[in-house]
Design a protein around this motif. Structure first.
Motif, PDB file in Angstrom:
ATOM      1  N   PHE A  98       0.864  -1.181   0.000  1.00 36.67           N
ATOM      2  CA  PHE A  98       0.000   0.000   0.000  1.00 36.67           C
ATOM      3  C   PHE A  98       0.901   1.231   0.000  1.00 36.67           C
ATOM      4  O   PHE A  98       1.762   1.377   0.873  1.00 36.67           O
ATOM      5  N   VAL A  99       0.686   2.119  -0.948  1.00 36.28           N
ATOM      6  CA  VAL A  99       1.565   3.282  -1.075  1.00 36.28           C
ATOM      7  C   VAL A  99       0.738   4.496  -1.486  1.00 36.28           C
ATOM      8  O   VAL A  99      -0.241   4.376  -2.228  1.00 36.28           O
ATOM      9  N   THR A 100       1.128   5.649  -0.984  1.00 35.66           N
ATOM     10  CA  THR A 100       0.428   6.881  -1.354  1.00 35.66           C
ATOM     11  C   THR A 100       1.085   7.538  -2.558  1.00 35.66           C
ATOM     12  O   THR A 100       2.311   7.571  -2.671  1.00 35.66           O
ATOM     13  N   GLY A 146       8.434  12.243  -1.866  1.00 38.13           N
ATOM     14  CA  GLY A 146       7.484  11.178  -2.148  1.00 38.13           C
ATOM     15  C   GLY A 146       8.177   9.875  -2.501  1.00 38.13           C
ATOM     16  O   GLY A 146       9.385   9.706  -2.347  1.00 38.13           O
ATOM     17  N   CYS A 147       7.393   8.945  -3.012  1.00 36.94           N
ATOM     18  CA  CYS A 147       7.886   7.605  -3.294  1.00 36.94           C
ATOM     19  C   CYS A 147       8.875   7.594  -4.458  1.00 36.94           C
ATOM     20  O   CYS A 147       8.721   8.336  -5.428  1.00 36.94           O
ATOM     21  N   ASP A 148       9.877   6.742  -4.357  1.00 37.12           N
ATOM     22  CA  ASP A 148      10.790   6.475  -5.470  1.00 37.12           C
ATOM     23  C   ASP A 148      10.147   5.384  -6.316  1.00 37.12           C
ATOM     24  O   ASP A 148      10.309   4.192  -6.063  1.00 37.12           O
ATOM     25  N   TRP A 149       9.378   5.784  -7.321  1.00 37.39           N
ATOM     26  CA  TRP A 149       8.586   4.831  -8.098  1.00 37.39           C
ATOM     27  C   TRP A 149       9.461   3.874  -8.903  1.00 37.39           C
ATOM     28  O   TRP A 149       9.084   2.708  -9.115  1.00 37.39           O
ATOM     29  N   ALA A 175      12.458   2.678  -7.972  1.00 36.31           N
ATOM     30  CA  ALA A 175      12.947   1.660  -7.044  1.00 36.31           C
ATOM     31  C   ALA A 175      11.822   0.710  -6.637  1.00 36.31           C
ATOM     32  O   ALA A 175      12.020  -0.502  -6.542  1.00 36.31           O
ATOM     33  N   LEU A 176      10.637   1.255  -6.401  1.00 36.03           N
ATOM     34  CA  LEU A 176       9.504   0.412  -6.013  1.00 36.03           C
ATOM     35  C   LEU A 176       9.134  -0.553  -7.132  1.00 36.03           C
ATOM     36  O   LEU A 176       8.831  -1.726  -6.883  1.00 36.03           O
ATOM     37  N   SER A 177       9.146  -0.075  -8.365  1.00 36.94           N
ATOM     38  CA  SER A 177       8.778  -0.939  -9.485  1.00 36.94           C
ATOM     39  C   SER A 177       9.766  -2.087  -9.651  1.00 36.94           C
ATOM     40  O   SER A 177       9.365  -3.218  -9.952  1.00 36.94           O
ATOM     41  N   ALA A 178      11.049  -1.814  -9.438  1.00 39.47           N
ATOM     42  CA  ALA A 178      12.047  -2.876  -9.538  1.00 39.47           C
ATOM     43  C   ALA A 178      11.830  -3.932  -8.458  1.00 39.47           C
ATOM     44  O   ALA A 178      11.923  -5.142  -8.717  1.00 39.47           O
ATOM     45  N   THR A 179      11.523  -3.473  -7.246  1.00 44.75           N
ATOM     46  CA  THR A 179      11.242  -4.408  -6.148  1.00 44.75           C
ATOM     47  C   THR A 179       9.980  -5.207  -6.429  1.00 44.75           C
ATOM     48  O   THR A 179       9.925  -6.422  -6.187  1.00 44.75           O
ATOM     49  N   ALA A 180       8.943  -4.540  -6.933  1.00 43.72           N
ATOM     50  CA  ALA A 180       7.682  -5.212  -7.232  1.00 43.72           C
ATOM     51  C   ALA A 180       7.875  -6.297  -8.287  1.00 43.72           C
ATOM     52  O   ALA A 180       7.299  -7.383  -8.190  1.00 43.72           O
ATOM     53  N   ALA A 181       8.693  -6.009  -9.298  1.00 44.71           N
ATOM     54  CA  ALA A 181       8.946  -6.993 -10.347  1.00 44.71           C
ATOM     55  C   ALA A 181       9.723  -8.185  -9.808  1.00 44.71           C
ATOM     56  O   ALA A 181       9.404  -9.342 -10.101  1.00 44.71           O
ATOM     57  N   GLN A 182      10.740  -7.897  -8.991  1.00 41.15           N
ATOM     58  CA  GLN A 182      11.593  -8.972  -8.469  1.00 41.15           C
ATOM     59  C   GLN A 182      10.859  -9.824  -7.439  1.00 41.15           C
ATOM     60  O   GLN A 182      10.976 -11.053  -7.433  1.00 41.15           O
ATOM     61  N   ALA A 183      10.097  -9.192  -6.562  1.00 43.22           N
ATOM     62  CA  ALA A 183       9.428  -9.904  -5.472  1.00 43.22           C
ATOM     63  C   ALA A 183       8.000 -10.323  -5.808  1.00 43.22           C
ATOM     64  O   ALA A 183       7.337 -10.955  -4.994  1.00 43.22           O
ATOM     65  N   ARG A 184       7.525  -9.965  -6.983  1.00 43.74           N
ATOM     66  CA  ARG A 184       6.169 -10.299  -7.446  1.00 43.74           C
ATOM     67  C   ARG A 184       5.123  -9.752  -6.471  1.00 43.74           C
ATOM     68  O   ARG A 184       4.434 -10.477  -5.773  1.00 43.74           O
ATOM     69  N   GLN A 198       3.296   6.687 -13.512  1.00 46.29           N
ATOM     70  CA  GLN A 198       3.448   5.768 -14.646  1.00 46.29           C
ATOM     71  C   GLN A 198       4.883   5.756 -15.162  1.00 46.29           C
ATOM     72  O   GLN A 198       5.467   4.683 -15.388  1.00 46.29           O
ATOM     73  N   ASP A 199       5.464   6.927 -15.344  1.00 43.47           N
ATOM     74  CA  ASP A 199       6.845   7.001 -15.847  1.00 43.47           C
ATOM     75  C   ASP A 199       7.801   6.272 -14.908  1.00 43.47           C
ATOM     76  O   ASP A 199       8.717   5.567 -15.362  1.00 43.47           O
ATOM     77  N   GLY A 200       7.607   6.445 -13.594  1.00 42.93           N
ATOM     78  CA  GLY A 200       8.484   5.786 -12.637  1.00 42.93           C
ATOM     79  C   GLY A 200       8.314   4.281 -12.635  1.00 42.93           C
ATOM     80  O   GLY A 200       9.298   3.529 -12.615  1.00 42.93           O
ATOM     81  N   LEU A 201       7.077   3.815 -12.668  1.00 44.97           N
ATOM     82  CA  LEU A 201       6.828   2.369 -12.625  1.00 44.97           C
ATOM     83  C   LEU A 201       7.328   1.661 -13.881  1.00 44.97           C
ATOM     84  O   LEU A 201       7.728   0.492 -13.822  1.00 44.97           O
ATOM     85  N   LEU A 202       7.325   2.357 -15.007  1.00 48.68           N
ATOM     86  CA  LEU A 202       7.819   1.752 -16.252  1.00 48.68           C
ATOM     87  C   LEU A 202       9.325   1.531 -16.228  1.00 48.68           C
ATOM     88  O   LEU A 202       9.861   0.819 -17.087  1.00 48.68           O
TER      89      LEU A 202
END
Length: 272
Positions: free
Chosen positions: A156-158, A167-170, A172-181, A197-201
């Motif tokens: 859960f993230v704001t 704010g969030c480092d999108w 870094a978060l996206s890389a973790t989300a991809a690796q950890a599913r 969107q740009d950060g998560l991509l």
């Protein structure tokens, strides 16, 4: 209210009131917990957030005082320090105070700040959890937040940082989300969806499924499904607004497949 007017009962004993932070859930009154309902009915003063539905406020006693202290993204809000001051004054006057919040008080509801403020003033605070909008939103679409074939966890993230914060480092978060599913559940992210969107991509495939759910659990609920690459464009084309929850992750694969495979309207050619 007078902060020096501490309530005394008939025996002359000074009695502080009580303070309870109550999660009202995502909006549907049937999603209230029994404990939350009892606290609302018992309260003599309720400080109510904008996102709490009128149907839930209606459970309060007819003799209770209702104070609306708006907190809605993009709109004029009651200053947090002023809300905390009002709560403390009411407790000192002997009221049974309920701070009624949409969702859960401890998930982006500033409940932690209010608890700290009152405890520093010597007031104990009770917290009653509520169903958070991120959970209700995906459940309404028939989708889990975790699934052993698709997601091992959820974050859960704001999407809305406080003024002056990065704010969030999108990325870094996206890389973790991809690796950890992981499934990502983003609150208050509509206004910054382009940046998000740009950060998560940076770490997630462009084809990652996304769902945007507005007014989760209410009769006015709307949603749209897209890929991460089309998230911002979908929000704009579907005119989705706050309050909305953005869910990103492979738990939405089935939902995205249904959208892609749904019948398209036939195009009729006009013969000459």
């Amino acid at each position: 209210m007078n902060p020096d007017n501490i309530h005394s009962d008939q025996s002359g004993t000074i009695r502080l009131g009580s303070c309870t932070l109550v999660g009202a859930g995502p909006g549907d009154p049937e999603l209230l917990t029994l404990k939350a309902l009892k606290a609302i009915q018992k309260a003599t003063v309720l400080f109510v957030d904008d996102l709490v539905s009128d149907e839930i406020v209606a459970f309060a006693s007819p003799n209770a005082r209702i104070v609306h202290v708006g907190k809605r993204g993009g709109c004029k809000s009651t200053p947090q320090a002023f809300i905390e001051k009002l709560m403390l004054m009411a407790v000192r006057e002997g009221d049974d105070v309920v701070r009624l919040k949409g969702g859960d008080p401890f998930i982006f509801g500033r409940g932690g700040e209010e608890q700290e403020h009152l405890r520093a003033a010597g007031v104990e605070v009770t917290v009653i959890n509520g169903i958070t909008a991120g959970l209700a939103a995906v459940t309404s679409l028939g989708v889990p937040l975790t699934h052993r074939d698709h997601a091992y966890g959820v974050v859960f993230v704001t999407g809305h940082a406080r003024p002056g914060a990065e704010g969030c480092d999108w990325g870094a978060l996206s890389a973790t989300a991809a690796q950890a599913r992981l499934t990502l559940v983003i609150y208050m992210g509509v206004s910054g969806s382009g940046h998000i969107q740009d950060g998560l991509l940076q770490g997630l495939p462009a084809s990652t499924p996304v769902a945007i759910i507005q007014n989760a659990s209410l009769s006015t609920q709307r949603h749209a499904v897209s890929t991460l690459a089309q998230m911002r464009a979908t929000i704009q084309s579907e005119h989705l607004q706050s309050p909305s929850v953005i869910v990103v992750g492979d738990v939405l694969q089935g939902l995205l497949a249904l959208k892609i495979n749904e019948p398209q309207p036939l195009l009729h050619q006009v013969s000459n």
